[in-house]
Scaffold this active site. Structure first.
Site, PDB file in Angstrom:
ATOM      1  N   LYS A   1     -31.847  22.499 -49.129  1.00 48.79           N
ATOM      2  CA  LYS A   1     -30.297  22.856 -48.677  1.00 48.79           C
ATOM      3  C   LYS A   1     -30.514  23.926 -47.514  1.00 48.79           C
ATOM      4  CE  LYS A   1     -25.908  22.480 -48.417  1.00 48.79           C
ATOM      5  NZ  LYS A   1     -26.297  22.503 -46.818  1.00 48.79           N
TER       6      LYS A   1
ATOM      7  N   LYS B   1     -23.350  25.856 -51.254  1.00 48.61           N
ATOM      8  CA  LYS B   1     -22.986  24.388 -51.767  1.00 48.61           C
ATOM      9  C   LYS B   1     -23.630  23.582 -52.946  1.00 48.61           C
ATOM     10  CE  LYS B   1     -20.862  23.050 -47.483  1.00 48.61           C
ATOM     11  NZ  LYS B   1     -21.201  24.079 -46.358  1.00 48.61           N
TER      12      LYS B   1
ATOM     13  N   SER C   1     -24.288  28.151 -46.318  1.00 50.31           N
ATOM     14  CA  SER C   1     -24.020  26.873 -46.950  1.00 50.31           C
ATOM     15  C   SER C   1     -25.094  26.634 -48.062  1.00 50.31           C
ATOM     16  CB  SER C   1     -24.200  25.656 -46.042  1.00 50.31           C
ATOM     17  OG  SER C   1     -23.057  25.502 -45.122  1.00 50.31           O
TER      18      SER C   1
ATOM     19  N   SER D   1     -23.856  18.890 -45.129  1.00 47.42           N
ATOM     20  CA  SER D   1     -23.335  20.240 -45.228  1.00 47.42           C
ATOM     21  C   SER D   1     -22.048  20.361 -44.882  1.00 47.42           C
ATOM     22  CB  SER D   1     -24.032  21.366 -44.706  1.00 47.42           C
ATOM     23  OG  SER D   1     -23.981  22.472 -45.082  1.00 47.42           O
TER      24      SER D   1
END
Length: 296
Positions: A214, A55, A52, A109
């Site tokens: 993140k 993203k 992820s 997420s």
């Protein structure tokens, strides 16, 4: 003179200690933002799935398109994860403003949210993928390939060296820095206020000054983290890839702060943040911070 000598000795000790500390992440890179100096690296050029962390790229490409952030997006069945079958607290049929969909994709997420952003990109998923490819080239990320917007596909691969470039670029978007450093948020889902949380347990934790964050997880990628922090007067970007567990990822971040950045404050390495449970790109719970209510 003695102060300077003491500082030099302390820095040498910290550097030596950092070398001695075993980092559990398979790839590690720490760069001082103000100088570009590499403070620590371990397999920083190794190509790995990035889960992820993808993203952040998705968010940049969406924001570059300058779409109406108040436009409602309906979550469709096609947004459901059929690769990893990960869970989501965003139901099919929910209609959510694009700005809140971006919030869900980055902060908690959510994979359906990220997929819907690509699906509603001008020109659709094919145009989104082309825009991602152009963005990768523009940032000089020569070792990066991104096939889809969520990170569920292990073909989304990069190196820690390239991901530092992505982190620097993402930090120039105020929306991304704000969202990724929100501990939690309340979003209206089908007329009901639902609380969502940041997947990084260090966001909102006492003593941490985080400017970008993140996380990522799939079985192939392990536990991953991109984080910009300020500690001991230094601004630094850290990339951690393929840790075996969330606790390992957090311990690596704590050790980087203590031994690499030289922050010996009592809160710098007290791992007392609440425990988290997460599926691939899923959500988690935090109880020690207050939600920011969104008014409409």
């Amino acid at each position: 003179m003695m102060k300077k000598l003491f500082a030099a000795v302390l820095m040498s000790f910290s550097a030596a200690a950092a070398v001695a500390v075993p980092f559990g992440s398979q790839s590690v890179l720490v760069v001082e933002d103000d100088t570009g100096k590499v403070l620590l690296e371990k397999n920083a050029d190794r190509l790995m799935p990035i889960a992820s962390l993808t993203k952040l790229m998705t968010a940049m490409v969406v924001l570059d398109a300058k779409q109406d952030m108040d436009e409602p997006i309906e979550i469709e069945q096609s947004d459901v994860d059929v690769i990893k079958h990960s869970s989501s607290r965003v139901p099919v049929g929910a209609t959510i403003p694009r700005r809140d969909v971006l919030q869900l994709a980055l902060m908690s997420s959510d994979n359906r949210a990220a997929a819907s952003l690509a699906r509603t990109y001008p020109g659709g998923p094919a145009a989104f993928k082309a825009a991602v490819k152009r963005k990768i080239a523009a940032l000089g990320m020569t070792q990066t390939a991104i096939e889809e917007p969520t990170g569920l596909n292990p073909a989304n691969r990069s190196t820690a060296e390239d991901l530092v470039k992505m982190a620097h670029a993402a930090s120039r978007y105020p929306e991304i820095t704000r969202i990724t450093t929100d501990p939690k948020d309340i979003i209206n889902i089908k007329g009901r206020e639902v609380e969502y949380h940041n997947t990084n347990r260090l966001v909102g934790a006492k003593g941490w000054d985080i400017g970008l964050s993140k996380t990522g997880y799939t079985q192939e990628a392990g536990r991953c983290l991109i984080m910009k922090v300020k500690a001991a007067g230094k601004n630094a970007t850290m990339v951690l890839l393929n840790a075996g567990a969330s606790s390992v990822r957090v311990l690596d971040a704590l050790n980087i702060r203590r031994y690499v950045l030289g922050d010996n404050s009592s809160t710098a390495f007290a791992a007392n943040a609440p425990r988290a449970k997460a599926s691939a790109g899923g959500t988690r719970r935090v109880k020690h911070v207050k939600a920011r209510r969104r008014h409409r």
